[in-house]
Write a protein that holds these residues in place. Structure first.
Motif, PDB file in Angstrom:
ATOM      1  N   ALA A 138      -3.220  -0.674  63.430  1.00 48.75           N
ATOM      2  CA  ALA A 138      -4.781  -0.148  63.489  1.00 48.75           C
ATOM      3  C   ALA A 138      -4.890   0.770  62.406  1.00 48.75           C
ATOM      4  O   ALA A 138      -5.994   0.777  61.506  1.00 48.75           O
ATOM      5  CB  ALA A 138      -5.205   0.163  64.660  1.00 48.75           C
ATOM      6  N   GLU A 139      -3.978   1.732  62.562  1.00 52.46           N
ATOM      7  CA  GLU A 139      -4.164   2.959  61.498  1.00 52.46           C
ATOM      8  C   GLU A 139      -4.113   2.483  60.099  1.00 52.46           C
ATOM      9  O   GLU A 139      -4.721   2.691  59.106  1.00 52.46           O
ATOM     10  CB  GLU A 139      -3.044   3.948  61.875  1.00 52.46           C
ATOM     11  CG  GLU A 139      -3.632   4.918  63.323  1.00 52.46           C
ATOM     12  CD  GLU A 139      -2.495   5.749  63.488  1.00 52.46           C
ATOM     13  OE1 GLU A 139      -1.359   5.729  63.040  1.00 52.46           O
ATOM     14  OE2 GLU A 139      -2.848   6.820  64.005  1.00 52.46           O
ATOM     15  N   ARG A 140      -3.010   1.630  59.840  1.00 53.27           N
ATOM     16  CA  ARG A 140      -2.832   1.213  58.402  1.00 53.27           C
ATOM     17  C   ARG A 140      -3.833   0.338  57.946  1.00 53.27           C
ATOM     18  O   ARG A 140      -4.115   0.491  56.555  1.00 53.27           O
ATOM     19  CB  ARG A 140      -1.334   0.749  58.347  1.00 53.27           C
ATOM     20  CG  ARG A 140      -0.929   0.287  56.823  1.00 53.27           C
ATOM     21  CD  ARG A 140       0.461   0.388  56.746  1.00 53.27           C
ATOM     22  NE  ARG A 140       0.865  -0.567  55.029  1.00 53.27           N
ATOM     23  CZ  ARG A 140       1.891  -0.657  54.787  1.00 53.27           C
ATOM     24  NH1 ARG A 140       2.927  -0.483  55.449  1.00 53.27           N
ATOM     25  NH2 ARG A 140       2.069  -1.102  53.508  1.00 53.27           N
ATOM     26  N   SER A 141      -4.174  -0.451  58.834  1.00 54.67           N
ATOM     27  CA  SER A 141      -5.333  -1.673  58.553  1.00 54.67           C
ATOM     28  C   SER A 141      -6.778  -1.008  58.371  1.00 54.67           C
ATOM     29  O   SER A 141      -7.528  -1.479  58.123  1.00 54.67           O
ATOM     30  CB  SER A 141      -5.132  -2.696  59.200  1.00 54.67           C
ATOM     31  OG  SER A 141      -5.779  -2.389  60.323  1.00 54.67           O
ATOM     32  N   ASP A 142      -6.646   0.180  58.981  1.00 55.15           N
ATOM     33  CA  ASP A 142      -8.135   0.928  59.169  1.00 55.15           C
ATOM     34  C   ASP A 142      -8.898  -0.253  59.961  1.00 55.15           C
ATOM     35  O   ASP A 142     -10.335  -0.252  59.877  1.00 55.15           O
ATOM     36  CB  ASP A 142      -8.767   1.132  58.022  1.00 55.15           C
ATOM     37  CG  ASP A 142      -9.628   2.502  58.005  1.00 55.15           C
ATOM     38  OD1 ASP A 142      -9.641   2.964  59.073  1.00 55.15           O
ATOM     39  OD2 ASP A 142     -10.532   2.436  57.095  1.00 55.15           O
ATOM     40  N   LEU A 143      -8.532  -0.679  60.854  1.00 51.89           N
ATOM     41  CA  LEU A 143      -9.508  -1.595  61.774  1.00 51.89           C
ATOM     42  C   LEU A 143      -9.304  -1.205  63.189  1.00 51.89           C
ATOM     43  O   LEU A 143      -8.340  -0.342  63.579  1.00 51.89           O
ATOM     44  CB  LEU A 143      -8.559  -3.111  61.776  1.00 51.89           C
ATOM     45  CG  LEU A 143      -8.612  -4.022  60.709  1.00 51.89           C
ATOM     46  CD1 LEU A 143      -7.957  -5.283  60.744  1.00 51.89           C
ATOM     47  CD2 LEU A 143     -10.123  -4.467  60.179  1.00 51.89           C
ATOM     48  N   PRO A 144     -10.434  -1.410  63.992  1.00 55.83           N
ATOM     49  CA  PRO A 144     -10.334  -1.214  65.187  1.00 55.83           C
ATOM     50  C   PRO A 144      -9.355  -1.367  65.961  1.00 55.83           C
ATOM     51  O   PRO A 144      -9.031  -2.540  65.985  1.00 55.83           O
ATOM     52  CB  PRO A 144     -11.667  -1.397  65.837  1.00 55.83           C
ATOM     53  CG  PRO A 144     -12.733  -1.811  64.716  1.00 55.83           C
ATOM     54  CD  PRO A 144     -11.615  -2.220  63.609  1.00 55.83           C
ATOM     55  N   PHE A 145      -8.752  -0.685  67.003  1.00 55.06           N
ATOM     56  CA  PHE A 145      -7.469  -0.997  67.729  1.00 55.06           C
ATOM     57  C   PHE A 145      -7.727  -2.292  68.583  1.00 55.06           C
ATOM     58  O   PHE A 145      -6.945  -3.088  68.480  1.00 55.06           O
ATOM     59  CB  PHE A 145      -7.264   0.017  68.522  1.00 55.06           C
ATOM     60  CG  PHE A 145      -5.948  -0.140  69.504  1.00 55.06           C
ATOM     61  CD1 PHE A 145      -4.680   0.064  69.086  1.00 55.06           C
ATOM     62  CD2 PHE A 145      -6.128  -0.719  70.863  1.00 55.06           C
ATOM     63  CE1 PHE A 145      -3.411  -0.480  69.890  1.00 55.06           C
ATOM     64  CE2 PHE A 145      -4.958  -0.993  71.640  1.00 55.06           C
ATOM     65  CZ  PHE A 145      -3.510  -0.916  70.978  1.00 55.06           C
ATOM     66  N   ALA A 146      -8.996  -2.513  69.486  1.00 53.39           N
ATOM     67  CA  ALA A 146      -9.118  -3.604  70.103  1.00 53.39           C
ATOM     68  C   ALA A 146      -9.028  -4.916  69.277  1.00 53.39           C
ATOM     69  O   ALA A 146      -8.776  -5.870  69.600  1.00 53.39           O
ATOM     70  CB  ALA A 146     -10.519  -3.377  70.825  1.00 53.39           C
ATOM     71  N   VAL A 147      -9.694  -4.778  68.012  1.00 52.41           N
ATOM     72  CA  VAL A 147      -9.393  -6.024  67.098  1.00 52.41           C
ATOM     73  C   VAL A 147      -8.157  -6.356  66.913  1.00 52.41           C
ATOM     74  O   VAL A 147      -7.652  -7.554  66.954  1.00 52.41           O
ATOM     75  CB  VAL A 147     -10.334  -5.726  65.733  1.00 52.41           C
ATOM     76  CG1 VAL A 147     -10.324  -7.077  64.922  1.00 52.41           C
ATOM     77  CG2 VAL A 147     -11.825  -5.490  66.010  1.00 52.41           C
ATOM     78  N   MET A 185      -8.566 -10.769  59.233  1.00 48.47           N
ATOM     79  CA  MET A 185      -7.584  -9.572  58.688  1.00 48.47           C
ATOM     80  C   MET A 185      -6.813  -9.013  59.884  1.00 48.47           C
ATOM     81  O   MET A 185      -5.572  -8.828  59.523  1.00 48.47           O
ATOM     82  CB  MET A 185      -8.573  -8.768  58.084  1.00 48.47           C
ATOM     83  CG  MET A 185      -9.381  -8.998  56.836  1.00 48.47           C
ATOM     84  SD  MET A 185      -8.413  -9.519  55.526  1.00 48.47           S
ATOM     85  CE  MET A 185      -7.199  -8.007  55.503  1.00 48.47           C
ATOM     86  N   ALA A 186      -7.172  -9.087  60.867  1.00 46.72           N
ATOM     87  CA  ALA A 186      -6.269  -8.387  61.817  1.00 46.72           C
ATOM     88  C   ALA A 186      -5.118  -9.259  62.236  1.00 46.72           C
ATOM     89  O   ALA A 186      -3.877  -8.872  62.366  1.00 46.72           O
ATOM     90  CB  ALA A 186      -7.128  -8.174  63.207  1.00 46.72           C
ATOM     91  N   MET A 187      -5.237 -10.665  62.233  1.00 47.67           N
ATOM     92  CA  MET A 187      -4.142 -11.253  62.440  1.00 47.67           C
ATOM     93  C   MET A 187      -3.253 -11.244  61.443  1.00 47.67           C
ATOM     94  O   MET A 187      -1.802 -11.264  61.349  1.00 47.67           O
ATOM     95  CB  MET A 187      -4.364 -12.893  62.443  1.00 47.67           C
ATOM     96  CG  MET A 187      -5.100 -13.078  63.880  1.00 47.67           C
ATOM     97  SD  MET A 187      -5.551 -14.905  64.171  1.00 47.67           S
ATOM     98  CE  MET A 187      -6.985 -15.108  63.343  1.00 47.67           C
ATOM     99  N   LEU A 188      -3.731 -11.288  59.998  1.00 46.06           N
ATOM    100  CA  LEU A 188      -2.760 -11.227  58.762  1.00 46.06           C
ATOM    101  C   LEU A 188      -2.107  -9.575  58.772  1.00 46.06           C
ATOM    102  O   LEU A 188      -0.888  -9.919  58.422  1.00 46.06           O
ATOM    103  CB  LEU A 188      -3.686 -11.357  57.459  1.00 46.06           C
ATOM    104  CG  LEU A 188      -4.380 -12.536  56.976  1.00 46.06           C
ATOM    105  CD1 LEU A 188      -5.066 -12.548  56.096  1.00 46.06           C
ATOM    106  CD2 LEU A 188      -3.268 -13.702  57.099  1.00 46.06           C
TER     107      LEU A 188
END
Lengths: 420, 420, 420
Positions: free
Chosen positions: B392-401, B373-376
């Motif tokens: 990271a904010e828009r995807s709600d994923l951790p920054f490191a990922v 998901m992070a790659m997409l």
């Protein structure tokens, strides 16, 4: 629409092959389709059109020679794009090629392997549990060879070259909600629009997922620039509430139009932000294109237990739900068609509506009140900045009431239409 | 860190004097400090460096000659910056110079009088209540004379001259949370950064509150312009949840980075808007400088009953809390260090990740899904406008990922780093 | 104010005629009014000044000759702008001209017919129910003839030509809250402002609704451009909470000032968005003018059961409520008058307030703390971008405290006023 779903259901579709061709033939009986055949090996954006896959038969015979898994029973039994195989092997070895759903033991899963050459069968966990040890005969009579990718295009011509895109995927075999219901709704929507002398040109795309959209985009870069609004239709027939996934832009007119229609309709619904996963909005909303294309579904992909299983059959989709999706799409096009800016020609103070017969001239009692409020709102906000949709949103009145009010005011010479 | 707190605790610090010098010597054993001595009378912005204050002894003897209040027991007993006094006076007169906390009768308050020449003692209300009438000998053996203001600076050099500022105050005597814990966390953070070959240059300031920050700013106007991000650290060791106070700008990258780290860490936390009161963010965020400097504390100043009393002792701060503060700071620097913009080199449609081995190449199962998901997301949003933190904010994923995904995509030649 | 309401109550006002003239005469005893008489037939924007209406007597006599409905009892009994009539007719025919409130059978409704020539009576449902069959004598001794539309204007001169508009309607007959209370509050506000040497020029308009505002706007296009803030006052005396309806702009300074006053006052209140219906804000906020004019009421029009009935009598409005409305208006003008931008002349770091005697120089204990915070906020945000109202909003401090702090800082030479 449900009859179309039932008719399309048995066909074994994949991203290429005769299942897609036959599907487009049947759709073409309702709306004329231009069929495109793109040869294997064609480079399309970052991808290459793959080999064409076709399948005639496939089965697993148990040690007694009985067909325990049979493509003729359900085309879900074969992993999509399986290479041909004809072999006998012990169950232990065969297991590496078997897919089940242990938590839904009565259902056949749906699996594909488009871009890695392999083969496999999908079956019920309960079937697998009953298989005795011994040697099994497996056979997949398929071909994976140079051929074509096939997609269909239907255009409802409008008064302008600006386009509204409606796209749905045609690459899933016997799965009804995902996406025969979407195909059925799109087909019916196209027919209704054809009778409506639309402002926009409507382009309906019936394409295999991902590679189909990429192929179309690769071949239509200039046309893509004309797309003003778009919807990807899928999962259009289950009993869940409608879900709209915004375009990447988030506040495109299509996003606002769908939100307005869903809100003012009183329907239960969900609106979610764009994410780069799902159906072909992924491609239309890739950053190079960034088209204003959202996705309308009922329950979204992977959101229902029948998703990608043999339980997504024609009984899972209902005529009522498909009609509801169709009506929503229709109302959305009504907003897109009628939305425009007007300019108040009498912007200093309120014009005297009574003298022009505009009070009370518009039907029944409470309707009248809403219509009068709509006239006041249109007059107040038609300063060249606000479209009818802007006005509907700010006034919290239904778009149609606002658009009717604008039409009445235009008839009285109080507003003029601005070029759009 | 707790050992450092305990070692620093007994020293009698104030905004000038040998207590600060000795504190910086001890900090300097862990990280090399450049010590600055600024003479009394130096004009610094709107202020003037005050006289230097030092104290050797102070006590109150009751009519029997017993030391009922003794600087040797706690340096909080003397009002900071008290002028020397040696006198005998009746209790009634002495009372004008005594400070207690009637509602916390067992605690000694902390008081100072930096800019009005006076003297005083702080004591437990219970002690005061027991004092018999009679003549008391009071003595403060202090000097208030021309000297210097002292502060320390430690720089972790980075690859660029742009700086991250970490500031903490060193002017409080025996108070552990306010601010020995902050000193300890800053010291450890500096050491960890030194081993990390950072992108930014990190400047750690150990300074007396207000006048120290003002002095530094007066002498470093040009350097201040290089500060890209900053944190004022204080109250870093109590058991409360972390509190971040935004910079005056409110949406600076530091504000967004801290919010992201706190949110995605799952820690309880509070984020509050900037206000022009608190620690030295007041100076860094004065309108002439308006630096992107926020303040990180656990329970903020004046928010706990032990604040500015003898109960803010080493037992009030815990190794666990300081470690938690340190790890949070570290994670914040990880975001600042790795945040940048990438440009998708294949922005038309999704690139075919499978062909490049980017699907499933990144570890365990649910990790893999998040990584994909992070790659997409990185591909979809890397249009030159969005930084990794935006994504990271828009995807709600951790920054490191997200940052790892960007790195993988860069390795595959799908994105390129933009100049930052 | 209540005495004024009682004195004005019996007059039969309409959009033109002697009732308005007499009303303005009485208002003119408190504040000098410039009276404008605009002839019938004058074209004003999209409208035309109508004929002038006056009425001397009206009644319905039952078959026994008794006056069952009598204008002398209540001027609400006659539909406003009724043409003269003198006839005898059976009850069945008369009924077409009778208006009652079946759900409020003891109340007389208020009805008008300004722009369609007709006649009618309003009466209690209970009266109507008791009427026996038979022939009724009806008489309306009115005149509808060329004459004038009358409105009054009072100006409190300010130091600048920029204006604050306060408008209220004077066209309703015996209705106390709608709008005698508004007239009374406006009158008293004008008197108080006259003693306050205001910055702005305040223009008070006492006009018939709609056609009055349209007439004024038609004759004052250039003056309208000078209106910097405005309030339409109505329904100012009922016991409900205050309601502010925003201007069309939504975030004009008047909108923010009223919100601030209502919030920080601790009063219950409601703030609603603009809509193009209500009182004369409809005209001031028409798109050609788009003036920053909001509307302040207590319970808004049609929001209380007494609205437009004989129950809206002087007993329905209270001195306390009118005083509360007046004080709110006054506080709003205090914000408008004092709001401006200052520039911090010592923007690098905090200036040393203690040295200038600015700490503790401003009254009692908790006041002092608020005043000090206000000084820090004014210093921090006075960068040329923020007005005092901006600062009050961001700091969540009362405007007056912020403005006092700015004045103190100005006295100390730390900030200077910017041109406004």
């Amino acid at each position: 629409m449900h009859a179309l779903v039932e008719r399309l259901y048995p066909l074994c579709r994949s991203i290429t092959g005769d299942g897609v061709r036959r599907t487009l033939e049947i759709v073409g009986e309702s709306v004329p389709l231009r069929i495109h055949e793109v040869p294997t090996g064609t480079e399309v954006l970052d991808w290459t059109v793959p080999k064409e896959w076709n399948i005639r038969d496939a089965y697993i015979k148990d040690p007694s020679g009985a067909r325990v898994v049979d493509f003729a029973e359900s085309n879900l039994h074969v992993v999509g794009y399986s290479v041909p195989v004809s072999a006998t092997m012990p169950l232990a070895e065969l297991r590496h090629h078997l897919h089940t759903l242990p938590e839904q033991p009565d259902l056949i899963p749906y699996r594909t392997s488009y871009y890695a050459e392999t083969w496999g069968f999908c079956l019920r966990e309960n079937t697998l549990a009953d298989l005795p040890d011994g040697d099994y005969e497996v056979r997949i009579d398929s071909t994976l060879a140079d051929g074509h990718l096939t997609y269909g295009e239907h255009v409802v011509p409008g008064r302008v070259a600006d386009e509204v895109l409606v796209s749905c995927h045609v690459c899933h075999p016997s799965l009804a909600n995902d996406n025969l219901a979407g195909i059925a709704v799109a087909t019916r929507l196209a027919r209704r629009l054809a009778g409506a002398d639309p402002w926009y040109t409507y382009r309906f795309l019936f394409m295999p997922g991902t590679i189909g959209a990429i192929t179309w985009l690769a071949r239509n870069r200039e046309r893509a620039a004309r797309i003003r609004h778009g919807l990807v239709l899928a999962c259009a027939g289950d009993s869940g509430a409608l879900t709209y996934k915004r375009s990447r832009r988030g506040d495109a007119e299509i996003d606002r139009a769908v939100r307005h229609v869903l809100r003012t309709s009183g329907r239960d619904h969900t609106i979610v932000d764009f994410s780069p996963y799902g159906y072909d909005e992924r491609q239309f909303c890739s950053p190079g294109f960034n088209l204003p294309v959202g996705s309308l579904t009922r329950t979204p992909y992977a959101g229902y237990p029948e998703y990608h299983t043999s339980a997504d059959n024609p009984g899972f989709v209902s005529p009522e739900a498909m009609t509801d999706t169709l009506e929503t799409c229709w109302e959305i096009t009504r907003v897109l068609e009628r939305d425009r800016r007007y300019l108040n020609l009498s912007p200093y103070g309120e014009p005297q509506l009574g003298r022009r017969g505009l009070y009370g001239s518009l039907g029944g009692r409470s309707d009248t009140k809403q219509a009068q409020m709509a006239m006041l709102w249109v007059l107040n906000l038609s300063d060249g900045e606000n479209s009818l949709l802007d006005i509907a949103e700010r006034s919290d009145l239904p778009f149609a009431v606002v658009a009717d009010a604008a039409q009445a005011l235009r008839g009285a010479g109080l507003v003029k239409e601005q070029q759009r």
